[in-house]
Design a protein around this motif. Structure first.
Motif, PDB file in Angstrom:
ATOM      1  N   LEU A 152       6.415 -39.898  -8.820  1.00  0.00           N
ATOM      2  CA  LEU A 152       5.257 -39.146  -8.345  1.00  0.00           C
ATOM      3  C   LEU A 152       5.312 -37.664  -8.699  1.00  0.00           C
ATOM      4  O   LEU A 152       4.399 -36.910  -8.346  1.00  0.00           O
ATOM      5  N   VAL A 183       3.442 -49.423 -12.103  1.00  0.00           N
ATOM      6  CA  VAL A 183       3.888 -48.441 -13.088  1.00  0.00           C
ATOM      7  C   VAL A 183       3.971 -49.094 -14.471  1.00  0.00           C
ATOM      8  O   VAL A 183       4.400 -50.243 -14.604  1.00  0.00           O
ATOM      9  N   LEU A 224      -0.307 -46.188  -6.712  1.00  0.00           N
ATOM     10  CA  LEU A 224       0.537 -45.017  -6.462  1.00  0.00           C
ATOM     11  C   LEU A 224      -0.242 -43.723  -6.635  1.00  0.00           C
ATOM     12  O   LEU A 224       0.038 -42.723  -5.950  1.00  0.00           O
ATOM     13  N   GLU A 225      -1.226 -43.707  -7.540  1.00  0.00           N
ATOM     14  CA  GLU A 225      -2.085 -42.529  -7.676  1.00  0.00           C
ATOM     15  C   GLU A 225      -2.832 -42.273  -6.373  1.00  0.00           C
ATOM     16  O   GLU A 225      -2.939 -41.131  -5.908  1.00  0.00           O
ATOM     17  N   GLU A 226      -3.345 -43.346  -5.773  1.00  0.00           N
ATOM     18  CA  GLU A 226      -4.067 -43.224  -4.515  1.00  0.00           C
ATOM     19  C   GLU A 226      -3.142 -42.746  -3.402  1.00  0.00           C
ATOM     20  O   GLU A 226      -3.524 -41.894  -2.584  1.00  0.00           O
ATOM     21  N   GLY A 258      -2.965 -47.197 -10.430  1.00  0.00           N
ATOM     22  CA  GLY A 258      -3.915 -46.879  -9.370  1.00  0.00           C
ATOM     23  C   GLY A 258      -3.343 -46.797  -7.967  1.00  0.00           C
ATOM     24  O   GLY A 258      -3.592 -45.812  -7.246  1.00  0.00           O
ATOM     25  N   GLN A 266      -1.078 -35.819  -0.512  1.00  0.00           N
ATOM     26  CA  GLN A 266      -0.867 -34.547  -1.199  1.00  0.00           C
ATOM     27  C   GLN A 266      -0.803 -33.358  -0.242  1.00  0.00           C
ATOM     28  O   GLN A 266       0.010 -32.447  -0.412  1.00  0.00           O
ATOM     29  N   LYS A 299       4.294 -36.043 -14.788  1.00  0.00           N
ATOM     30  CA  LYS A 299       2.946 -36.192 -15.330  1.00  0.00           C
ATOM     31  C   LYS A 299       2.920 -37.086 -16.567  1.00  0.00           C
ATOM     32  O   LYS A 299       1.833 -37.444 -17.037  1.00  0.00           O
ATOM     33  N   LYS A 305      -0.385 -40.981  -3.751  1.00  0.00           N
ATOM     34  CA  LYS A 305      -0.032 -39.589  -4.024  1.00  0.00           C
ATOM     35  C   LYS A 305      -1.157 -38.654  -3.605  1.00  0.00           C
ATOM     36  O   LYS A 305      -0.926 -37.607  -2.972  1.00  0.00           O
ATOM     37  N   GLU A 306      -2.389 -39.021  -3.945  1.00  0.00           N
ATOM     38  CA  GLU A 306      -3.536 -38.189  -3.592  1.00  0.00           C
ATOM     39  C   GLU A 306      -3.738 -38.141  -2.078  1.00  0.00           C
ATOM     40  O   GLU A 306      -4.026 -37.086  -1.507  1.00  0.00           O
ATOM     41  N   LEU A 316       2.718 -43.261 -16.422  1.00  0.00           N
ATOM     42  CA  LEU A 316       1.508 -43.933 -15.936  1.00  0.00           C
ATOM     43  C   LEU A 316       1.872 -44.705 -14.679  1.00  0.00           C
ATOM     44  O   LEU A 316       2.371 -45.835 -14.744  1.00  0.00           O
ATOM     45  N   ILE A 317       1.631 -44.090 -13.512  1.00  0.00           N
ATOM     46  CA  ILE A 317       2.077 -44.710 -12.270  1.00  0.00           C
ATOM     47  C   ILE A 317       1.099 -45.758 -11.738  1.00  0.00           C
ATOM     48  O   ILE A 317       1.445 -46.513 -10.832  1.00  0.00           O
TER      49      ILE A 317
END
Length: 313
Positions: free
Chosen positions: A99, A24, A110-112, A108, A118, A102, A114-115, A105-106
Protein backbone atom coordinates in the motif's frame (compact mmCIF):
# COMPACT_ATOMS: atom_id res chain seq x y z
CA UNK A 1 -15.50 -7.98 14.75
CA UNK A 2 -16.12 -11.64 14.04
CA UNK A 3 -13.53 -14.37 13.79
CA UNK A 4 -9.85 -14.37 14.67
CA UNK A 5 -6.54 -14.35 12.84
CA UNK A 6 -4.46 -17.53 12.64
CA UNK A 7 -0.70 -17.82 12.33
CA UNK A 8 0.70 -18.36 8.84
CA UNK A 9 4.10 -19.53 7.67
CA UNK A 10 6.90 -17.33 6.39
CA UNK A 11 6.93 -19.02 3.01
CA UNK A 12 7.37 -17.60 -0.49
CA UNK A 13 4.55 -19.70 -1.92
CA UNK A 14 2.14 -18.76 0.87
CA UNK A 15 2.85 -15.04 0.56
CA UNK A 16 2.72 -15.06 -3.26
CA UNK A 17 -0.69 -16.70 -3.44
CA UNK A 18 -1.92 -14.60 -0.51
CA UNK A 19 -1.30 -11.33 -2.35
CA UNK A 20 -2.81 -12.76 -5.52
CA UNK A 21 -5.97 -13.70 -3.60
CA UNK A 22 -6.12 -10.08 -2.43
CA UNK A 23 -6.15 -8.95 -6.06
CA UNK A 24 -2.49 -7.92 -6.47
CA UNK A 25 -1.00 -8.37 -9.95
CA UNK A 26 2.50 -9.37 -11.06
CA UNK A 27 4.09 -9.75 -7.61
CA UNK A 28 5.82 -12.73 -6.05
CA UNK A 29 8.07 -13.51 -3.10
CA UNK A 30 11.50 -15.10 -3.11
CA UNK A 31 13.22 -16.53 -0.04
CA UNK A 32 16.69 -15.10 0.53
CA UNK A 33 19.00 -17.76 1.94
CA UNK A 34 21.78 -15.29 2.79
CA UNK A 35 22.23 -11.60 3.52
CA UNK A 36 23.94 -10.82 0.25
CA UNK A 37 23.27 -7.58 -1.63
CA UNK A 38 24.33 -9.02 -4.99
CA UNK A 39 22.00 -11.98 -4.58
CA UNK A 40 19.16 -9.63 -3.69
CA UNK A 41 19.89 -7.46 -6.74
CA UNK A 42 19.41 -10.50 -8.96
CA UNK A 43 15.71 -10.39 -8.05
CA UNK A 44 15.27 -6.75 -9.18
CA UNK A 45 13.00 -4.90 -9.29
CA UNK A 46 12.61 -5.28 -5.53
CA UNK A 47 9.58 -3.70 -3.87
CA UNK A 48 10.65 -4.50 -0.32
CA UNK A 49 11.49 -7.32 2.07
CA UNK A 50 9.58 -9.08 4.85
CA UNK A 51 11.72 -10.05 7.84
CA UNK A 52 10.74 -12.65 10.45
CA UNK A 53 12.57 -12.72 13.77
CA UNK A 54 12.24 -13.79 17.37
CA UNK A 55 10.62 -10.89 19.19
CA UNK A 56 12.53 -9.75 22.29
CA UNK A 57 9.63 -9.72 24.76
CA UNK A 58 11.85 -8.63 27.67
CA UNK A 59 13.37 -5.66 25.88
CA UNK A 60 12.52 -2.38 27.68
CA UNK A 61 10.45 0.23 25.87
CA UNK A 62 12.26 3.29 24.57
CA UNK A 63 11.29 6.63 23.11
CA UNK A 64 13.62 5.96 20.18
CA UNK A 65 14.30 2.77 18.19
CA UNK A 66 17.68 1.07 18.55
CA UNK A 67 18.34 1.71 14.85
CA UNK A 68 17.07 4.59 12.75
CA UNK A 69 14.59 7.18 13.98
CA UNK A 70 10.83 7.44 14.23
CA UNK A 71 9.24 9.48 11.45
CA UNK A 72 5.94 10.55 12.99
CA UNK A 73 5.05 12.74 10.03
CA UNK A 74 5.35 9.72 7.75
CA UNK A 75 2.84 7.86 9.94
CA UNK A 76 0.23 10.32 8.71
CA UNK A 77 1.31 10.56 5.07
CA UNK A 78 2.10 6.90 4.33
CA UNK A 79 0.02 3.80 4.94
CA UNK A 80 1.05 2.85 8.44
CA UNK A 81 -1.21 0.85 10.74
CA UNK A 82 -0.70 -0.14 14.33
CA UNK A 83 -1.09 -3.86 14.96
CA UNK A 84 -4.09 -4.24 17.25
CA UNK A 85 -4.72 -7.97 16.96
CA UNK A 86 -2.58 -11.06 17.50
CA UNK A 87 -1.26 -13.11 14.55
CA UNK A 88 -1.98 -10.43 11.91
CA UNK A 89 1.64 -9.22 11.63
CA UNK A 90 2.54 -11.23 8.48
CA UNK A 91 -0.26 -9.78 6.37
CA UNK A 92 0.16 -6.39 7.99
CA UNK A 93 3.86 -6.33 7.02
CA UNK A 94 2.99 -7.32 3.45
CA UNK A 95 0.41 -4.53 3.24
CA UNK A 96 3.03 -2.12 4.60
CA UNK A 97 4.87 -2.59 1.32
CA UNK A 98 1.96 -3.06 -1.08
CA UNK A 99 0.00 0.00 0.00
CA UNK A 100 3.04 2.29 -0.07
CA UNK A 101 4.36 1.44 -3.52
CA UNK A 102 3.03 3.28 -6.55
CA UNK A 103 4.63 0.76 -8.92
CA UNK A 104 2.47 -2.19 -7.80
CA UNK A 105 -0.97 -2.99 -9.21
CA UNK A 106 -2.72 -3.73 -5.93
CA UNK A 107 -6.18 -4.19 -7.47
CA UNK A 108 -9.62 -2.78 -6.68
CA UNK A 109 -10.25 -4.22 -3.18
CA UNK A 110 -6.96 -2.98 -1.72
CA UNK A 111 -7.29 0.35 -3.54
CA UNK A 112 -10.68 0.81 -1.90
CA UNK A 113 -9.29 -0.16 1.51
CA UNK A 114 -6.37 2.24 1.12
CA UNK A 115 -8.65 5.10 0.09
CA UNK A 116 -11.12 4.34 2.89
CA UNK A 117 -8.41 4.44 5.59
CA UNK A 118 -6.33 7.27 4.10
CA UNK A 119 -7.45 9.88 6.63
CA UNK A 120 -7.38 7.53 9.63
CA UNK A 121 -4.73 7.67 12.36
CA UNK A 122 -2.47 4.62 12.68
CA UNK A 123 -4.48 2.95 15.45
CA UNK A 124 -7.78 3.31 13.59
CA UNK A 125 -6.16 1.95 10.43
CA UNK A 126 -5.14 -1.09 12.45
CA UNK A 127 -8.71 -1.52 13.64
CA UNK A 128 -9.99 -1.23 10.08
CA UNK A 129 -7.46 -3.81 8.89
CA UNK A 130 -8.35 -6.28 11.62
CA UNK A 131 -12.05 -5.87 10.77
CA UNK A 132 -11.61 -6.34 7.02
CA UNK A 133 -13.52 -9.51 6.13
CA UNK A 134 -11.64 -9.92 2.84
CA UNK A 135 -8.14 -9.51 4.28
CA UNK A 136 -8.83 -11.72 7.31
CA UNK A 137 -10.46 -14.46 5.21
CA UNK A 138 -7.57 -14.57 2.72
CA UNK A 139 -5.02 -14.52 5.56
CA UNK A 140 -6.71 -17.41 7.38
CA UNK A 141 -7.03 -19.47 4.19
CA UNK A 142 -3.25 -19.96 4.30
CA UNK A 143 -3.01 -21.11 7.92
CA UNK A 144 -2.22 -24.72 8.68
CA UNK A 145 -5.23 -26.77 9.68
CA UNK A 146 -4.86 -28.36 13.12
CA UNK A 147 -7.39 -30.43 15.09
CA UNK A 148 -5.49 -29.93 18.35
CA UNK A 149 -4.91 -26.21 19.00
CA UNK A 150 -7.28 -23.30 18.75
CA UNK A 151 -4.98 -20.32 18.20
CA UNK A 152 -7.55 -18.00 19.76
CA UNK A 153 -7.92 -19.77 23.10
CA UNK A 154 -4.29 -20.26 24.09
CA UNK A 155 -2.55 -17.28 25.63
CA UNK A 156 1.20 -17.00 25.15
CA UNK A 157 3.36 -17.16 28.26
CA UNK A 158 6.79 -15.70 28.99
CA UNK A 159 8.34 -19.09 28.24
CA UNK A 160 7.00 -19.14 24.69
CA UNK A 161 9.07 -18.02 21.70
CA UNK A 162 7.24 -15.17 20.01
CA UNK A 163 7.99 -14.34 16.37
CA UNK A 164 7.16 -11.17 14.51
CA UNK A 165 7.04 -9.96 10.89
CA UNK A 166 8.11 -6.50 9.80
CA UNK A 167 8.68 -4.86 6.41
CA UNK A 168 11.40 -2.72 4.89
CA UNK A 169 10.85 -0.71 1.72
CA UNK A 170 11.99 2.43 -0.04
CA UNK A 171 9.30 5.13 -0.03
CA UNK A 172 9.91 8.62 -1.38
CA UNK A 173 13.65 7.83 -1.53
CA UNK A 174 13.81 6.90 2.16
CA UNK A 175 14.40 3.44 3.61
CA UNK A 176 11.54 2.76 6.01
CA UNK A 177 10.99 -0.01 8.52
CA UNK A 178 7.26 -0.72 8.82
CA UNK A 179 6.43 -2.38 12.14
CA UNK A 180 2.89 -2.22 13.45
CA UNK A 181 4.09 -2.64 17.04
CA UNK A 182 5.97 0.65 16.82
CA UNK A 183 4.35 4.10 17.13
CA UNK A 184 5.52 5.25 13.68
CA UNK A 185 7.53 4.18 10.63
CA UNK A 186 11.27 4.04 11.32
CA UNK A 187 13.52 5.92 8.89
CA UNK A 188 16.92 4.42 8.10
CA UNK A 189 18.02 7.29 5.90
CA UNK A 190 18.06 8.18 2.23
CA UNK A 191 17.55 5.25 -0.14
CA UNK A 192 16.46 5.04 -3.75
CA UNK A 193 15.05 1.85 -5.25
CA UNK A 194 18.41 1.23 -6.95
CA UNK A 195 20.21 1.54 -3.60
CA UNK A 196 17.78 -0.63 -1.65
CA UNK A 197 19.71 -3.92 -1.87
CA UNK A 198 22.97 -2.30 -0.73
CA UNK A 199 21.36 -0.36 2.12
CA UNK A 200 18.98 -2.94 3.57
CA UNK A 201 21.64 -5.61 4.16
CA UNK A 202 23.66 -3.62 6.76
CA UNK A 203 20.42 -2.72 8.57
CA UNK A 204 19.45 -6.38 8.85
CA UNK A 205 22.97 -7.48 9.78
CA UNK A 206 23.08 -4.91 12.57
CA UNK A 207 19.74 -6.12 13.90
CA UNK A 208 20.76 -9.79 13.82
CA UNK A 209 24.08 -9.02 15.49
CA UNK A 210 22.28 -8.18 18.74
CA UNK A 211 21.13 -11.79 19.11
CA UNK A 212 23.26 -14.62 20.55
CA UNK A 213 25.48 -16.31 17.98
CA UNK A 214 23.48 -19.57 18.25
CA UNK A 215 20.22 -17.83 17.29
CA UNK A 216 19.57 -18.64 13.64
CA UNK A 217 15.80 -18.50 13.48
CA UNK A 218 15.41 -15.64 11.03
CA UNK A 219 13.70 -15.58 7.67
CA UNK A 220 13.87 -13.02 4.86
CA UNK A 221 11.49 -12.87 1.91
CA UNK A 222 11.92 -10.39 -0.94
CA UNK A 223 8.81 -8.96 -2.60
CA UNK A 224 9.68 -8.75 -6.29
CA UNK A 225 8.11 -8.48 -9.72
CA UNK A 226 6.74 -11.77 -11.04
CA UNK A 227 9.85 -13.55 -12.33
CA UNK A 228 7.84 -15.17 -15.11
CA UNK A 229 7.41 -11.75 -16.71
CA UNK A 230 11.15 -11.17 -16.78
CA UNK A 231 11.72 -14.62 -18.30
CA UNK A 232 9.17 -13.85 -21.01
CA UNK A 233 10.72 -10.45 -21.76
CA UNK A 234 14.18 -12.01 -22.15
CA UNK A 235 12.84 -14.98 -24.09
CA UNK A 236 14.33 -17.33 -21.49
CA UNK A 237 12.19 -20.43 -21.92
CA UNK A 238 14.24 -22.44 -19.42
CA UNK A 239 13.74 -19.87 -16.67
CA UNK A 240 10.06 -19.58 -17.52
CA UNK A 241 9.62 -23.35 -17.26
CA UNK A 242 11.39 -23.35 -13.89
CA UNK A 243 9.15 -20.56 -12.59
CA UNK A 244 5.99 -22.30 -13.80
CA UNK A 245 7.13 -25.51 -12.09
CA UNK A 246 7.77 -23.54 -8.90
CA UNK A 247 4.21 -22.17 -9.03
CA UNK A 248 2.80 -25.66 -9.40
CA UNK A 249 4.77 -26.83 -6.37
CA UNK A 250 3.59 -23.83 -4.34
CA UNK A 251 -0.01 -24.49 -5.29
CA UNK A 252 0.27 -28.14 -4.27
CA UNK A 253 1.90 -27.26 -0.94
CA UNK A 254 -0.75 -24.62 -0.21
CA UNK A 255 -3.50 -27.16 -0.81
CA UNK A 256 -1.86 -29.49 1.70
CA UNK A 257 -1.72 -26.66 4.24
CA UNK A 258 -5.48 -26.25 4.07
CA UNK A 259 -6.11 -29.81 5.24
CA UNK A 260 -5.12 -31.90 8.23
CA UNK A 261 -4.60 -35.60 7.73
CA UNK A 262 -4.87 -36.74 11.34
CA UNK A 263 -8.21 -38.44 10.78
CA UNK A 264 -6.92 -40.20 7.67
CA UNK A 265 -3.70 -41.31 9.42
CA UNK A 266 -5.66 -42.54 12.44
CA UNK A 267 -8.02 -44.59 10.31
CA UNK A 268 -5.13 -45.99 8.25
CA UNK A 269 -3.25 -47.01 11.41
CA UNK A 270 -6.36 -48.72 12.77
CA UNK A 271 -6.70 -50.73 9.57
CA UNK A 272 -3.01 -51.71 9.64
CA UNK A 273 -3.25 -52.82 13.28
CA UNK A 274 -6.44 -54.75 12.57
CA UNK A 275 -4.71 -56.59 9.72
CA UNK A 276 -1.58 -57.31 11.81
CA UNK A 277 -3.71 -58.70 14.65
CA UNK A 278 -5.68 -60.82 12.25
CA UNK A 279 -2.49 -62.22 10.66
CA UNK A 280 -0.88 -62.78 14.07
CA UNK A 281 2.08 -60.59 13.18
CA UNK A 282 1.32 -57.61 15.47
CA UNK A 283 3.96 -58.39 18.14
CA UNK A 284 6.67 -58.99 15.53
CA UNK A 285 5.71 -55.75 13.78
CA UNK A 286 6.01 -53.73 17.01
CA UNK A 287 9.36 -55.33 17.91
CA UNK A 288 10.74 -54.67 14.43
CA UNK A 289 9.71 -51.01 14.68
CA UNK A 290 11.32 -50.68 18.11
CA UNK A 291 14.55 -52.25 16.88
CA UNK A 292 14.70 -49.89 13.89
CA UNK A 293 14.03 -46.85 16.09
CA UNK A 294 16.76 -47.88 18.52
CA UNK A 295 19.18 -48.39 15.65
CA UNK A 296 18.48 -44.90 14.25
CA UNK A 297 18.94 -43.32 17.70
CA UNK A 298 22.20 -45.19 18.27
CA UNK A 299 23.53 -44.12 14.86
CA UNK A 300 22.58 -40.51 15.48
CA UNK A 301 24.15 -40.47 18.93
CA UNK A 302 27.31 -42.01 17.50
CA UNK A 303 27.44 -39.38 14.76
CA UNK A 304 27.01 -36.55 17.29
CA UNK A 305 29.56 -37.84 19.77
CA UNK A 306 27.02 -39.45 22.07
CA UNK A 307 25.25 -36.23 23.04
CA UNK A 308 21.66 -37.32 23.53
CA UNK A 309 20.53 -33.68 23.79
CA UNK A 310 21.13 -33.26 20.07
CA UNK A 311 18.65 -35.95 19.09
CA UNK A 312 15.65 -34.70 17.13
CA UNK A 313 12.46 -36.66 17.54
Amino acid sequence: MSGGWNTIESDAGVFTYLVEELGVKDVQFEEMISLDADMLKQQAPIYGVIFLFKYPTNEPRSNEPRDGSFDHAAAENLFFANQVIQNACATQAILGVLLNRKDILIGGPLEEFKEFTQAFPAELRGEALSNSELIRTVHNSFSRSSPFIDENTRVATEEDDVYHFIAYTSINNTLYEIDGLQPAPISHGACTDDEFADKIIPVLQNRISRYPAHEIRFNLLAMVRDLRLRAQEFGDSEALTAEERKRQEWEYENELRRHNFVGFAHQLLKEVIRKKLKDGTYEDWIKDAQDKSKKRIDERMKGKGGDAMDIEY
